[in-house]
Design a protein around this motif. Structure first.
Motif, PDB file in Angstrom:
ATOM      1  N   ARG A 155      33.552  56.032  44.993  1.00 16.02           N
ATOM      2  CA  ARG A 155      33.561  55.681  46.413  1.00 16.02           C
ATOM      3  C   ARG A 155      32.131  55.807  46.936  1.00 16.02           C
ATOM      4  NH1 ARG A 155      33.511  60.805  48.676  1.00 16.02           N
ATOM      5  NH2 ARG A 155      34.362  62.459  47.349  1.00 16.02           N
ATOM      6  N   GLY A 156      31.844  55.063  47.998  1.00 15.95           N
ATOM      7  CA  GLY A 156      30.513  55.132  48.584  1.00 15.95           C
ATOM      8  C   GLY A 156      29.449  54.426  47.773  1.00 15.95           C
ATOM      9  N   LEU A 157      29.870  53.610  46.803  1.00 16.91           N
ATOM     10  CA  LEU A 157      28.933  52.854  45.984  1.00 16.91           C
ATOM     11  C   LEU A 157      29.253  51.368  46.098  1.00 16.91           C
ATOM     12  CD1 LEU A 157      28.963  54.990  42.695  1.00 16.91           C
ATOM     13  CD2 LEU A 157      27.210  55.018  44.482  1.00 16.91           C
ATOM     14  N   VAL A 158      28.227  50.555  46.111  1.00 25.11           N
ATOM     15  CA  VAL A 158      28.418  49.108  46.126  1.00 25.11           C
ATOM     16  C   VAL A 158      28.405  48.617  44.683  1.00 25.11           C
ATOM     17  CG1 VAL A 158      27.499  46.885  46.889  1.00 25.11           C
ATOM     18  CG2 VAL A 158      27.305  48.891  48.372  1.00 25.11           C
ATOM     19  N   LEU A 159      29.510  47.999  44.283  1.00 34.39           N
ATOM     20  CA  LEU A 159      29.665  47.500  42.917  1.00 34.39           C
ATOM     21  C   LEU A 159      30.016  46.017  42.974  1.00 34.39           C
ATOM     22  CD1 LEU A 159      31.700  50.575  41.834  1.00 34.39           C
ATOM     23  CD2 LEU A 159      29.588  49.913  40.690  1.00 34.39           C
ATOM     24  N   LYS A 160      29.313  45.220  42.210  1.00 27.74           N
ATOM     25  CA  LYS A 160      29.525  43.771  42.207  1.00 27.74           C
ATOM     26  C   LYS A 160      30.268  43.366  40.947  1.00 27.74           C
ATOM     27  CE  LYS A 160      26.037  40.906  41.545  1.00 27.74           C
ATOM     28  NZ  LYS A 160      24.779  40.180  41.852  1.00 27.74           N
ATOM     29  N   SER A 161      31.437  42.774  41.115  1.00 27.78           N
ATOM     30  CA  SER A 161      32.229  42.350  39.964  1.00 27.78           C
ATOM     31  C   SER A 161      31.481  41.296  39.164  1.00 27.78           C
ATOM     32  CB  SER A 161      33.570  41.794  40.439  1.00 27.78           C
ATOM     33  OG  SER A 161      34.304  41.283  39.344  1.00 27.78           O
ATOM     34  N   LEU A 162      31.485  41.460  37.843  1.00 30.36           N
ATOM     35  CA  LEU A 162      30.824  40.512  36.947  1.00 30.36           C
ATOM     36  C   LEU A 162      31.804  39.739  36.079  1.00 30.36           C
ATOM     37  CD1 LEU A 162      27.889  42.806  35.746  1.00 30.36           C
ATOM     38  CD2 LEU A 162      27.754  40.952  37.419  1.00 30.36           C
ATOM     39  N   VAL A 186      21.933  50.217  50.357  1.00 30.53           N
ATOM     40  CA  VAL A 186      22.005  48.768  50.166  1.00 30.53           C
ATOM     41  C   VAL A 186      21.806  48.073  51.504  1.00 30.53           C
ATOM     42  CG1 VAL A 186      23.498  46.864  49.421  1.00 30.53           C
ATOM     43  CG2 VAL A 186      23.509  49.035  48.176  1.00 30.53           C
ATOM     44  N   SER A 187      20.919  47.109  51.541  1.00 34.71           N
ATOM     45  CA  SER A 187      20.596  46.416  52.791  1.00 34.71           C
ATOM     46  C   SER A 187      21.755  45.544  53.253  1.00 34.71           C
ATOM     47  CB  SER A 187      19.350  45.549  52.605  1.00 34.71           C
ATOM     48  OG  SER A 187      19.631  44.471  51.722  1.00 34.71           O
ATOM     49  N   ASP A 188      21.723  45.160  54.543  1.00 32.52           N
ATOM     50  CA  ASP A 188      22.759  44.273  55.079  1.00 32.52           C
ATOM     51  C   ASP A 188      22.783  42.952  54.324  1.00 32.52           C
ATOM     52  OD1 ASP A 188      23.428  46.182  56.941  1.00 32.52           O
ATOM     53  OD2 ASP A 188      22.239  45.295  58.559  1.00 32.52           O
ATOM     54  N   SER A 189      21.614  42.471  53.981  1.00 32.08           N
ATOM     55  CA  SER A 189      21.529  41.215  53.235  1.00 32.08           C
ATOM     56  C   SER A 189      22.196  41.340  51.867  1.00 32.08           C
ATOM     57  CB  SER A 189      20.060  40.812  53.064  1.00 32.08           C
ATOM     58  OG  SER A 189      19.946  39.675  52.241  1.00 32.08           O
ATOM     59  N   GLU A 190      21.962  42.469  51.189  1.00 28.17           N
ATOM     60  CA  GLU A 190      22.591  42.686  49.889  1.00 28.17           C
ATOM     61  C   GLU A 190      24.100  42.822  50.017  1.00 28.17           C
ATOM     62  OE1 GLU A 190      19.548  45.026  46.997  1.00 28.17           O
ATOM     63  OE2 GLU A 190      20.046  46.079  48.850  1.00 28.17           O
ATOM     64  N   HIS A 191      24.545  43.502  51.088  1.00 30.10           N
ATOM     65  CA  HIS A 191      25.981  43.627  51.325  1.00 30.10           C
ATOM     66  C   HIS A 191      26.617  42.238  51.487  1.00 30.10           C
ATOM     67  CE1 HIS A 191      27.041  47.864  51.590  1.00 30.10           C
ATOM     68  NE2 HIS A 191      25.919  48.104  52.246  1.00 30.10           N
ATOM     69  N   ARG A 192      25.962  41.368  52.259  1.00 29.15           N
ATOM     70  CA  ARG A 192      26.497  40.022  52.462  1.00 29.15           C
ATOM     71  C   ARG A 192      26.530  39.239  51.153  1.00 29.15           C
ATOM     72  NH1 ARG A 192      23.400  40.432  57.251  1.00 29.15           N
ATOM     73  NH2 ARG A 192      21.648  39.357  56.255  1.00 29.15           N
ATOM     74  N   THR A 193      25.463  39.393  50.373  1.00 26.07           N
ATOM     75  CA  THR A 193      25.402  38.687  49.096  1.00 26.07           C
ATOM     76  C   THR A 193      26.523  39.128  48.167  1.00 26.07           C
ATOM     77  OG1 THR A 193      23.009  38.374  49.232  1.00 26.07           O
ATOM     78  CG2 THR A 193      23.995  38.271  47.047  1.00 26.07           C
ATOM     79  N   GLY A 195      29.418  40.399  49.052  1.00 20.77           N
ATOM     80  CA  GLY A 195      30.672  39.885  49.597  1.00 20.77           C
ATOM     81  C   GLY A 195      30.896  38.422  49.248  1.00 20.77           C
ATOM     82  N   LEU A 196      29.851  37.625  49.388  1.00 24.29           N
ATOM     83  CA  LEU A 196      29.941  36.210  49.043  1.00 24.29           C
ATOM     84  C   LEU A 196      30.157  36.017  47.543  1.00 24.29           C
ATOM     85  CD1 LEU A 196      27.107  34.914  51.377  1.00 24.29           C
ATOM     86  CD2 LEU A 196      29.515  34.286  51.532  1.00 24.29           C
ATOM     87  N   TYR A 197      29.511  36.851  46.774  1.00 21.53           N
ATOM     88  CA  TYR A 197      29.650  36.783  45.314  1.00 21.53           C
ATOM     89  C   TYR A 197      31.088  37.085  44.912  1.00 21.53           C
ATOM     90  CZ  TYR A 197      27.935  37.149  40.501  1.00 21.53           C
ATOM     91  OH  TYR A 197      27.700  36.942  39.165  1.00 21.53           O
ATOM     92  N   HIS A 198      31.695  38.089  45.557  1.00 21.08           N
ATOM     93  CA  HIS A 198      33.082  38.424  45.246  1.00 21.08           C
ATOM     94  C   HIS A 198      34.016  37.281  45.635  1.00 21.08           C
ATOM     95  CE1 HIS A 198      32.396  43.074  45.128  1.00 21.08           C
ATOM     96  NE2 HIS A 198      31.981  42.454  44.040  1.00 21.08           N
ATOM     97  N   GLU A 199      33.723  36.626  46.751  1.00 21.98           N
ATOM     98  CA  GLU A 199      34.549  35.496  47.160  1.00 21.98           C
ATOM     99  C   GLU A 199      34.420  34.349  46.157  1.00 21.98           C
ATOM    100  OE1 GLU A 199      37.086  32.970  49.289  1.00 21.98           O
ATOM    101  OE2 GLU A 199      36.829  35.154  49.200  1.00 21.98           O
ATOM    102  N   ALA A 200      33.203  34.093  45.688  1.00 22.94           N
ATOM    103  CA  ALA A 200      33.004  33.056  44.679  1.00 22.94           C
ATOM    104  C   ALA A 200      33.731  33.410  43.386  1.00 22.94           C
ATOM    105  CB  ALA A 200      31.508  32.875  44.421  1.00 22.94           C
ATOM    106  N   ASN A 218      24.505  28.317  46.802  1.00 23.11           N
ATOM    107  CA  ASN A 218      24.017  28.317  48.185  1.00 23.11           C
ATOM    108  C   ASN A 218      23.677  29.701  48.708  1.00 23.11           C
ATOM    109  OD1 ASN A 218      24.358  25.546  48.332  1.00 23.11           O
ATOM    110  ND2 ASN A 218      26.449  25.701  49.129  1.00 23.11           N
ATOM    111  N   HIS A 219      24.408  30.710  48.256  1.00 15.46           N
ATOM    112  CA  HIS A 219      24.280  32.026  48.879  1.00 15.46           C
ATOM    113  C   HIS A 219      23.816  33.141  47.958  1.00 15.46           C
ATOM    114  CE1 HIS A 219      26.155  30.406  52.446  1.00 15.46           C
ATOM    115  NE2 HIS A 219      27.155  29.965  51.713  1.00 15.46           N
ATOM    116  N   CYS A 220      24.020  32.988  46.670  1.00 15.35           N
ATOM    117  CA  CYS A 220      23.732  34.093  45.755  1.00 15.35           C
ATOM    118  C   CYS A 220      22.596  33.786  44.800  1.00 15.35           C
ATOM    119  CB  CYS A 220      24.990  34.464  44.966  1.00 15.35           C
ATOM    120  SG  CYS A 220      26.355  34.965  46.013  1.00 15.35           S
ATOM    121  N   GLY A 221      21.759  32.853  45.138  1.00 19.43           N
ATOM    122  CA  GLY A 221      20.615  32.554  44.283  1.00 19.43           C
ATOM    123  C   GLY A 221      20.868  31.351  43.422  1.00 19.43           C
TER     124      GLY A 221
END
Length: 231
Positions: A155-162, A186-193, A195-200, A218-221
């Motif tokens: 908890r309290g960690l930002v993890l990006k599904s791969l 983690v910056s707001d920009s990274e948080h948004r990225t 979130g978008l990555y998880h949606e993709a 468009n959003h994640c590089g």
């Protein structure tokens, strides 16, 4: 057997650019800095293997939330290596990064070996998976990869599904994630990225490949990045 979390990390193709006379001071500085962090986070250092460190949590002493402790330790190790990198560059030493693999599961932990030599260590599939995940970072363009078994208990960690990977020695794929960092770091920009990555990623699993690829592009590089190509 003991339920434990294993973390294994190594320099990324670092020794290739290193003169032998630099080896002892640089490796000693690296191992000492990493060991202090690991011990502070209640990790047990199993062994040093060249430029790699094998460590585990929850043995011999119980560590509550050992998954959390392991990922926090590796995050701090990454920050310390970034600091050391500026020092090494100033000394005209090669730049360096580390790659880590983390997995949680059962392992046989204790004094293992032969009548001639014993070593307090662990063996089992959990250890092997953590070791295999180190190289997965090169596929994804990441620095710390952990399995869902580890990620789900934090908890309290930002993890990006791969997504899922198949590692050597295993037939079934493993769900893995990238450690981005503590939520507050983690910056707001990274948080948004993320979130978008998880949606993709969700779209991809629903076989909406065009929409998923467009979102990542468009959003994640760039879709030519390692992480994008992996999906």
């Amino acid at each position: 057997s003991t339920q434990s979390t294993w973390g294994i990390f190594c320099f990324d193709q670092f020794f290739e650019a290193l003169d032998l006379d630099m080896l002892s001071p640089l490796l000693g500085e690296f191992l000492e800095a990493m060991s202090l962090i690991l011990e502070m986070k209640r990790g047990t250092i199993d062994k040093y293997i060249g430029d790699c460190i094998m460590a585990f949590w929850n043995a011999p002493d119980e560590v509550k939330h050992h998954e959390q402790a392991a990922l926090e330790a590796l995050w701090e190790c990454q920050q310390e290596v970034a600091r050391l990198r500026t020092v090494w560059i100033a000394r005209k030493w090669p730049s360096a990064v580390i790659e880590a693999g983390v997995h949680t599961g059962a392992a046989l932990v204790g004094n293992l070996g032969s009548n001639l030599r014993l070593n307090y260590t662990a063996v089992g599939d959990t250890v092997n998976v953590a070791a295999r995940l180190v190289k997965a970072n090169r596929h994804f363009g990441t620095r710390v990869v952990c399995t869902q078994q580890t990620a789900a208990a934090t908890r309290g960690l930002v993890l990006k599904s791969l997504g899922k990977v198949v590692v050597n020695g295993r037939e079934a794929p493993l769900e893995v994630a990238e450690l981005v960092g503590p939520t507050e770091s983690v910056s707001d920009s990274e948080h948004r990225t993320v979130g978008l990555y998880h949606e993709a990623h969700r779209l991809f699993r629903q076989h909406c490949y065009v929409e998923a690829l467009a979102m990542i592009s468009n959003h994640c590089g760039s879709t030519h990045s390692p992480a994008s190509q992996a999906h």
